[in-house]
Enzyme design. Structure first.
Site, PDB file in Angstrom:
ATOM      1  N   HIS A  79       9.832  -0.318   7.871  1.00 46.85           N
ATOM      2  CA  HIS A  79       8.991  -1.458   8.260  1.00 46.85           C
ATOM      3  C   HIS A  79       8.929  -2.512   7.144  1.00 46.85           C
ATOM      4  O   HIS A  79       9.239  -3.670   7.349  1.00 46.85           O
ATOM      5  CB  HIS A  79       7.537  -0.997   8.518  1.00 46.85           C
ATOM      6  CG  HIS A  79       7.361   0.046   9.555  1.00 46.85           C
ATOM      7  ND1 HIS A  79       7.598  -0.160  10.898  1.00 46.85           N
ATOM      8  CD2 HIS A  79       6.926   1.337   9.446  1.00 46.85           C
ATOM      9  CE1 HIS A  79       7.318   0.952  11.571  1.00 46.85           C
ATOM     10  NE2 HIS A  79       6.908   1.869  10.716  1.00 46.85           N
ATOM     11  N   ASP A  80       8.482  -2.098   5.973  1.00 44.11           N
ATOM     12  CA  ASP A  80       8.085  -3.063   4.940  1.00 44.11           C
ATOM     13  C   ASP A  80       9.228  -3.855   4.319  1.00 44.11           C
ATOM     14  O   ASP A  80       9.085  -5.077   4.131  1.00 44.11           O
ATOM     15  CB  ASP A  80       7.266  -2.345   3.861  1.00 44.11           C
ATOM     16  CG  ASP A  80       5.931  -1.873   4.409  1.00 44.11           C
ATOM     17  OD1 ASP A  80       5.353  -0.930   3.861  1.00 44.11           O
ATOM     18  OD2 ASP A  80       5.464  -2.445   5.422  1.00 44.11           O
ATOM     19  N   ASP A 103       0.854  -1.204   0.000  1.00 42.63           N
ATOM     20  CA  ASP A 103       0.000   0.000   0.000  1.00 42.63           C
ATOM     21  C   ASP A 103       0.890   1.253   0.000  1.00 42.63           C
ATOM     22  O   ASP A 103       0.897   2.040   0.943  1.00 42.63           O
ATOM     23  CB  ASP A 103      -0.954   0.017   1.214  1.00 42.63           C
ATOM     24  CG  ASP A 103      -0.213   0.014   2.553  1.00 42.63           C
ATOM     25  OD1 ASP A 103      -0.785   0.526   3.551  1.00 42.63           O
ATOM     26  OD2 ASP A 103       0.942  -0.463   2.619  1.00 42.63           O
ATOM     27  N   PHE A 109      -0.824  -1.058  12.438  1.00 40.83           N
ATOM     28  CA  PHE A 109      -1.684  -0.540  11.372  1.00 40.83           C
ATOM     29  C   PHE A 109      -2.157  -1.621  10.386  1.00 40.83           C
ATOM     30  O   PHE A 109      -3.341  -1.686  10.054  1.00 40.83           O
ATOM     31  CB  PHE A 109      -0.932   0.558  10.617  1.00 40.83           C
ATOM     32  CG  PHE A 109      -1.707   1.200   9.509  1.00 40.83           C
ATOM     33  CD1 PHE A 109      -1.611   0.711   8.215  1.00 40.83           C
ATOM     34  CD2 PHE A 109      -2.541   2.283   9.747  1.00 40.83           C
ATOM     35  CE1 PHE A 109      -2.327   1.299   7.177  1.00 40.83           C
ATOM     36  CE2 PHE A 109      -3.265   2.876   8.713  1.00 40.83           C
ATOM     37  CZ  PHE A 109      -3.165   2.371   7.430  1.00 40.83           C
ATOM     38  N   ASN A 110      -1.259  -2.440   9.840  1.00 39.27           N
ATOM     39  CA  ASN A 110      -1.637  -3.395   8.791  1.00 39.27           C
ATOM     40  C   ASN A 110      -2.649  -4.427   9.288  1.00 39.27           C
ATOM     41  O   ASN A 110      -3.556  -4.826   8.552  1.00 39.27           O
ATOM     42  CB  ASN A 110      -0.402  -4.122   8.242  1.00 39.27           C
ATOM     43  CG  ASN A 110       0.472  -3.218   7.397  1.00 39.27           C
ATOM     44  OD1 ASN A 110       0.022  -2.176   6.913  1.00 39.27           O
ATOM     45  ND2 ASN A 110       1.732  -3.584   7.253  1.00 39.27           N
ATOM     46  N   ASN A 169      -2.414   2.916   3.444  1.00 41.56           N
ATOM     47  CA  ASN A 169      -1.798   4.243   3.599  1.00 41.56           C
ATOM     48  C   ASN A 169      -2.584   5.310   2.845  1.00 41.56           C
ATOM     49  O   ASN A 169      -2.492   6.494   3.159  1.00 41.56           O
ATOM     50  CB  ASN A 169      -0.346   4.202   3.140  1.00 41.56           C
ATOM     51  CG  ASN A 169       0.511   3.413   4.117  1.00 41.56           C
ATOM     52  OD1 ASN A 169       0.254   3.425   5.326  1.00 41.56           O
ATOM     53  ND2 ASN A 169       1.486   2.685   3.608  1.00 41.56           N
ATOM     54  N   ASP A 190       6.699   1.094   1.810  1.00 40.62           N
ATOM     55  CA  ASP A 190       6.359   0.156   0.735  1.00 40.62           C
ATOM     56  C   ASP A 190       7.161   0.479  -0.522  1.00 40.62           C
ATOM     57  O   ASP A 190       7.613  -0.416  -1.235  1.00 40.62           O
ATOM     58  CB  ASP A 190       4.881   0.267   0.374  1.00 40.62           C
ATOM     59  CG  ASP A 190       3.947   0.038   1.531  1.00 40.62           C
ATOM     60  OD1 ASP A 190       3.781   0.983   2.342  1.00 40.62           O
ATOM     61  OD2 ASP A 190       3.412  -1.058   1.641  1.00 40.62           O
ATOM     62  N   THR A 221       2.794  -6.174   2.722  1.00 34.19           N
ATOM     63  CA  THR A 221       3.266  -5.014   3.497  1.00 34.19           C
ATOM     64  C   THR A 221       2.135  -4.007   3.711  1.00 34.19           C
ATOM     65  O   THR A 221       2.389  -2.822   3.941  1.00 34.19           O
ATOM     66  CB  THR A 221       4.453  -4.331   2.814  1.00 34.19           C
ATOM     67  OG1 THR A 221       4.002  -3.776   1.566  1.00 34.19           O
ATOM     68  CG2 THR A 221       5.603  -5.292   2.586  1.00 34.19           C
TER      69      THR A 221
HETATM   70  O1  RIB Z   1       2.612  -0.219  10.838  1.00 31.95           O
HETATM   71  C1  RIB Z   1       3.480  -0.050   9.742  1.00 31.95           C
HETATM   72  C2  RIB Z   1       2.793  -0.430   8.468  1.00 31.95           C
HETATM   73  O2  RIB Z   1       1.687   0.445   8.240  1.00 31.95           O
HETATM   74  C3  RIB Z   1       3.693  -0.282   7.227  1.00 31.95           C
HETATM   75  O3  RIB Z   1       3.360  -1.270   6.293  1.00 31.95           O
HETATM   76  C4  RIB Z   1       3.341   1.082   6.688  1.00 31.95           C
HETATM   77  O4  RIB Z   1       3.523   1.174   5.269  1.00 31.95           O
HETATM   78  C5  RIB Z   1       1.874   1.159   7.016  1.00 31.95           C
HETATM   79  O5  RIB Z   1       1.169   0.510   5.985  1.00 31.95           O
HETATM   80 CA    CA Z   2       2.770  -0.687   4.045  1.00 30.28          CA
END
Ligand code: RIB
Ligand code: CA
Length: 314
Positions: free
Chosen positions: A234-235, A9, A161-162, A36, A14, A120
């Site tokens: 993160h991703d 996203d 979040f994901n 996102n 990403d 991701t």
């Molecule tokens: O919590 C981090 C995640 O949430 C990452 O994948 C970032 O791109 C958002 O999507």
């Molecule tokens: Ca992401």
């Protein structure tokens, strides 16, 4: 190196995952999902990043909302476009004619027992693909996802979040028994680029400079919203098990996704207990669903690996 689909996203981290995967993995294509930003924007952003890097890969658009409930969006961190902070080229390619679900099923059928999916963003596309073609669970070699946390959350005190974006989808993927690796905030927040590393990117080639601008924006957002001092990669961490498996340590553990809790919905509940509940009546038994949970990382090695790939672009 197994064939790979990156479901994402874009989203700043990403975007780094796309560029890293294109250099270091056998990336067949990209599928996009809401998160996102809307899926229309995350798809445009994925196409823009491919144009920036001169990459020709299919981008198949996916879900624009979760299996249940309202769509969340990460615009407060990633901006109105979902990828604010740099002058990015207008995409030269259009989205693939296939949907994300069709693309995933076709690729898994063509690469039975080999294909790895890397998630991701919200896991909605995977959940819908598993529902459309139940044999997908036997065709896939595994899923490596950025999601969850065993410590502090970001979207809520306990949820990442994901997973929070579509807890039902994450639960369906977990229940599918497809081998699942989850790298959560407890690891990915250690893999953050600082001001000097961003400056070094901005001294690099055209692609590195654009990513440096994006990460400068992302770092400022994370500082403003979460009080962090670095831009968390993160991703791309979800790709390291494929490319540099020694960098992140995973442990096979019982894990479940909280779907009900007013305070805990979207939480990844990992069971670290060693007690045998069959011996003590008062102890609740552990859950049957298991995943490999990321516990520790060589953060310096992770950053060096990911940044080196970005600097390889012109
Ligand atoms: O919590 C981090 C995640 O949430 C990452 O994948 C970032 O791109 C958002 O999507
Ligand atoms: Ca992401």
């Amino acid at each position: 190196m197994p064939p790979l689909i990156l479901d994402c996203d874009p989203g700043h981290d990403d975007a780094v995952a796309i560029l890293y995967a294109a250099r270091r993995t056998r990336l067949l294509g990209i599928t996009t999902v809401f998160g996102n930003q809307s899926v229309e924007r995350t798809t445009r952003n994925a196409l823009s990043i491919l144009t920036l890097a001169g990459l020709e890969l299919p981008v198949a658009m996916g879900a624009d909302g979760p299996l249940v409930g309202a769509r969340i969006d990460g615009g407060d961190v990633h901006g109105a476009s979902g990828l604010d902070g740099a002058e990015l080229p207008t995409p030269t390619a259009a989205p693939d004619r296939r949907s994300a679900v069709e693309f995933m099923i076709e690729a898994a059928h063509a690469h039975q027992g080999e294909l790895v999916l890397c998630a991701t963003g919200a896991m909605t596309n995977f959940a819908l693909a598993l529902e459309a073609e139940p044999r997908l669970a036997t065709w896939l070699a595994g899923i490596s996802a950025m999601g969850g946390t065993i410590q502090v959350g970001n979207t809520t005190p306990v949820a990442e979040f994901n997973i929070y974006a579509d807890p039902e989808a994450a639960d369906r993927v977990l229940q599918s028994d497809v081998p699942l690796k989850l790298v959560g905030l407890n690891v990915t927040r250690q893999v953050g680029v600082d001001e000097a590393e961003i400056a070094a990117l901005r001294q690099g080639g055209r692609v590195a400079r654009a990513i440096g601008d994006l990460l400068a924006f992302f770092r400022e957002s994370l500082r403003r919203v979460h009080g962090l001092s670095t831009a968390s990669l993160h991703d791309p961490c979800a790709l390291l098990p494929l490319t540099r498996p020694e960098i992140i340590d995973y442990r096979d553990l019982p894990v479940s996704i909280e779907l009900q809790g007013a305070l805990t919905r979207g939480m990844t509940v990992v069971d670290f207990r060693t007690v045998d509940p069959t011996k003590v009546g008062s102890i609740r038994p552990s859950v049957a669903t298991r995943a490999e949970i990321a516990l520790t990382v060589d953060a310096a090695a992770a950053k060096a690996e990911i940044l080196s790939a970005l600097h390889e672009y012109g």
